[in-house]
Enzyme design. Structure first.
Site, short mmCIF file in Angstrom:
data_model
loop_
_atom_site.label_atom_id
_atom_site.label_comp_id
_atom_site.label_asym_id
_atom_site.label_seq_id
_atom_site.Cartn_x
_atom_site.Cartn_y
_atom_site.Cartn_z
N SER A 684 -0.12 1.89 -8.82
CA SER A 684 -0.64 2.88 -10.18
C SER A 684 -0.07 2.55 -11.34
O SER A 684 -0.37 1.36 -11.90
CB SER A 684 -0.28 4.41 -9.87
OG SER A 684 -1.06 5.27 -10.68
N ASP A 775 -10.49 5.45 -4.32
CA ASP A 775 -9.70 5.77 -5.47
C ASP A 775 -10.42 6.49 -6.60
O ASP A 775 -11.37 5.61 -7.26
CB ASP A 775 -8.74 4.69 -5.84
CG ASP A 775 -7.69 5.05 -6.99
OD1 ASP A 775 -7.57 6.27 -7.35
OD2 ASP A 775 -6.76 4.13 -7.22
N HIS A 807 -6.24 6.76 -3.92
CA HIS A 807 -5.23 6.34 -4.64
C HIS A 807 -3.98 5.98 -4.12
O HIS A 807 -3.27 4.81 -4.36
CB HIS A 807 -5.05 7.23 -5.74
CG HIS A 807 -4.19 6.55 -7.06
ND1 HIS A 807 -4.53 5.55 -7.69
CD2 HIS A 807 -3.06 7.04 -7.65
CE1 HIS A 807 -3.58 5.21 -8.61
NE2 HIS A 807 -2.59 6.04 -8.45
#
Length: 831
Positions: A684, A775, A807
């Site tokens: 991320s 995601d 995600h």
């Protein structure tokens, strides 16, 4: 963009199914079974990334690895060493993956006098089914005089198949189990007594959908006499139009009618990542005597409701519900991990009050209005009442909402509840624990907690116990809601992390762990009724079982929290922005003249998250195969005060990158790492930093791995469920006002310049990409675009896409395959 408790990278750890693993070498694609076997002599030579002791090598020698298939049976261009790595590392990884974890715990007084009975909800990855296996294990805890606590465990755990939630009643005599539906089947609510199932209710989809068990919207609350249960579930889906070969069918039809079909109808917006099909969480109450389920009325349709609790009252006819409401008048931005969504506390009447009310007691009618209780503040969540019912306590993320940061320093507040029990919208909100801007060294850094236990109160009735972040550790605190006095309960000299599980009277059950030590259950005994200190005892038991190989590999490891000096070159006058940052350093114990091994720089997501010293199975696996770890909490991380956190928005891609480079140089200067064998791993926003680093410092890293990385903000802003994040992190607090769903060319230029893709032409580092195809937070197009750009420029790239993952890449098989490939990829470039 990740959860801030124990969020070293952007997912938990799981394990994978024993089915073929795709391995790509050049243009060849091979289905490589995890179970293929190799001679251990070859494995021993390949595992020596650092100088292992003879004890550590003997562990690998004991593994049962059979002969490798002959080279004539393998594709011509396949390197046998890679096959060997996959085989040996997958065996080791499975041993780490199988370590269980405790999800929740409850303690009740047992029928053995002063003894107590504890229930532990245990999770363990199910390798073959690709999901978590949940079980329940019980233990009797007793204290004989001055002896330490004695624990008797049940001989075996009991598997809880398809159970979404377990919620004991206030008395502990009943247990609610929720089983959510598959497809169009009903939701099942089961009421269990001490020895058997007492009642079972099947709630059809026409009444409501799945009960929320996500830990955020989730809310289940028993009333005081245990006849009613309030809970949060998805409102029933609106009817869809039906068509047949002649066109629209106005009368409707059965779903199974082969001569017609149900159309999709209008698109209905969900709450983003992990809530893709969650449109509107709604409050319901079930009457356990009749089995009737009613929706709570009077709640505006613009509100999504959650976190429901009953108000204290002695009269059933006056029972009310307190809940959290999130408004969605315009677009529903992503909710997962995002505390910067305005919310308030509301009060509503029980839908069953009309059954208990008489003619003279009609203060709460079915059509009564819902009352907002927190008009003075833009964030209020996790409501609970003190044991005497005199105080309503709640948390607030006001600092997050005011700044636009998705997570920030929280605060704690109370409302003195009216003696007549009637909610008053003008009740004064009292600040109990305010936001800490810049903590003095070693002092309380602020509150970093998003929820409470169901019963977190000490016996004095006004002290609440909770877990919170303190620098790079998680600690247990007590907070007096009347005086605001804060006490750190866990040992001050402990660098490990502690997580609160349950309270029984004034005694505490907790989990203690570190990067090099598997979690242990601890029992905290309050030393006296007047004392403000606890003595901690180990609770031995079967929950955290692990193999002798894991124990032997972890025993030579050590860790420390380093203070890395940084320089604030932005001209900021904020003291909190110029303090040293934390970096958790994990390594094997080395002899004085022993050479340094390779290093993995580990970067958390968020960016307003934190890496703590709690145990991570994935990182422990990487440590065990020969890597030192440098886990960096750059400025912007939680746990260090609000000034340090707010110094990052507007400076992503520069300040955070500089902090990481300074941490790397710090350990190089200490001669703790071989500068030619540095790798970097992040997910991320950690992936954002990973790809920035290999572009801005192209000579620094031997290899990199990025999980669902943010690589191009100008692309992400039009596809993410949190486009506001792109503006706030790129512009700073002014990004709140600039945010629009139709960014201008000037906006896109700023976002692009802040992105790793602006430096893509300089990248030389071989990079592994791990992408979740489902995601919504950082859509797969972001990482894939960047990876293809690297391939176009001749950089070595490996891409693994998980078609069903989101995600966090949290499905057990996906997570297993991720870290198996990370281990193999890094070893390839750090020989």
């Amino acid at each position: 963009m990740t959860r801030y408790i124990n969020s070293t990278i952007n997912s938990g750890f799981g394990c994978g199914r024993l089915n073929p693993l795709p391995l790509k070498l050049g243009s060849l694609s091979l289905l490589l079974p995890y179970s293929c076997s190799l001679p251990i002599s070859h494995f021993q030579s390949s595992i020596t990334l650092r100088r292992f002791s003879s004890k550590r090598l003997s562990i690998f020698s004991a593994m049962d690895v059979s002969k490798v298939e002959s080279s004539k049976d393998m594709p011509l261009s396949l390197d046998p060493t890679i096959v060997e790595e996959y085989t040996s590392l997958s065996k080791l990884l499975s041993k780490f993956a199988s370590i269980p974890s405790i999800d929740k715990a409850w303690v009740f007084k047992s029928d053995r006098g002063k003894d107590s009975k504890a229930f532990f909800s245990v999770n363990q990855p199910n390798l073959l089914a690709n999901k978590m296996r949940k079980s329940l294990i019980t233990a009797y805890m007793r204290k004989d005089g001055d002896n330490p606590i004695n624990v008797e465990w049940s001989p075996f755990p009991i598997e809880l198949s398809s159970v979404a939630l377990m919620v004991p009643s206030p008395s502990g005599s009943k247990l609610l189990m929720v089983r959510n539906p598959d497809n169009d089947s009903p939701t099942k609510l089961e009421i269990w007594g001490p020895s058997a199932l007492e009642k079972e209710f099947h709630i059809p989809q026409s009444t409501h959908g799945s009960v929320y068990s996500d830990g955020w919207f989730e809310g289940v609350s028993w009333n005081s006499d245990e006849t009613l249960i309030a809970y949060v579930a998805e409102e029933p889906s609106p009817p869809k139009p039906m068509f047949n070969k002649f066109g629209y069918q106005s009368g409707g039809s059965s779903d199974k009618d082969c001569n017609s079909w149900k159309a999709h109808g209008d698109w209905e917006e969900g709450w983003g990542e992990t809530y893709v099909n969650k449109r509107r969480p709604t409050l319901f109450v079930i009457n356990l005597n009749s089995g009737e389920v009613r929706a709570v009325e009077g709640i505006n349709r613009s509100l999504s409701a959650g976190q429901v609790v009953w108000t204290p009252t002695s009269k059933v006819s006056q029972e009310k519900l307190i809940f959290v409401g999130w408004s969605s008048n315009s677009r529903k931005l992503g909710m997962k991990y995002c505390y910067n969504r305005p919310c308030a506390l509301y009060a509503a009447c029980s839908p069953f009050n009309d059954l208990a009310a008489n003619d003279s007691d009609d203060r709460c009618k079915k059509d009564s209005e819902v009352v907002i209780l927190t008009q003075e503040i833009n964030s209020a969540f996790s409501p609970m009442f003190s044991p005497d019912g005199k105080c309503l306590v709640f948390l607030s993320a006001k600092a997050s909402i005011d700044s636009g940061a998705h997570s920030a320093t929280n605060s704690l507040h109370r409302i003195d509840w009216p003696s007549n029990g009637n909610p008053n919208p003008s009740c004064k909100i009292v600040d109990v624990v305010p936001v800490v801007m810049c903590p003095a060294d070693g002092c309380f850094p602020g509150l970093y907690c998003s929820s409470f236990l169901r019963n977190p109160w000490l016996s004095d009735g006004h002290t609440v116990v909770l877990s919170s972040i303190w620098g790079s550790t998680q600690v247990i605190l007590s907070v007096d809601i009347l005086s605001g006095n804060i006490l750190r309960i866990t040992p001050h000299d402990s660098a490990s992390s502690w997580n609160l599980l349950s309270l029984y009277e004034d005694n505490i059950i907790a989990i203690c762990s570190s990067p090099v030590k598997v979690p242990e259950i601890k029992y905290g005994l309050k030393e006296s009724s007047t004392s403000a200190s606890w003595s901690w005892q180990d609770v031995s038991g079967p929950v955290f079982s692990y193999s002798p190989e894991v124990e032997s590999l972890l025993s030579p490891l050590q860790f420390s929290i380093m203070k890395v000096p940084i320089s604030d070159e932005s001209g900021s006058t904020l003291e909190g922005a110029s303090k040293p940052i934390d970096a958790i350093y994990v390594s094997a114990k080395r002899e004085k003249n022993e050479s340094c091994g390779p290093l993995i720089v580990v970067l958390h997501g968020g960016p307003h998250s934190v890496s703590t010293t709690s145990f991570s199975k994935s990182l422990a696996f990487l440590s065990s195969i020969g890597y030192s770890l440098l886990i960096v909490n750059y400025r912007g991380s939680l746990g260090f005060g609000e000034e340090a956190l707010q110094s990052l928005p507007g400076k992503v891609g520069s300040q955070d990158v500089d902090d990481v480079l300074k941490a790397i140089d710090y350990v190089i200067d200490l001669k703790l790492v071989d500068p030619s064998k540095i790798t970097v791993l992040g997910g991320s926003h950690g992936g954002f930093l990973t790809t920035h680093l290999i572009g801005q410092a192209p000579e620094k890293f031997a290899a990199a791995a990025a999980r669902n990385p943010v690589c191009n903000l100008s692309l992400m802003v039009g596809t993410s469920d949190i486009p506001d994040w792109c503006f706030v992190e790129s512009y700073g607090i002014e990004g709140k006002a600039k945010f629009t769903n139709a960014p201008t060319k000037e906006h896109l230029n700023v976002l692009y310049d802040k992105s790793p893709i602006a430096h893509v032409n300089k990248v030389k580092t071989p990079t592994l990409f791990l992408i979740g195809a489902q995601d919504l937070r950082v859509p797969s197009s972001n990482g894939l675009q960047y990876a293809q750009a690297l391939k176009e420029r001749g950089v070595e790239v490996k891409i693994i896409v998980f078609p069903e993952d989101i995600h966090a890449i949290e499905k057990p098989q996906s997570d297993f395959e991720s870290f198996l490939n990370i281990g193999v990829w890094f070893k390839k470039y750090c020989k």
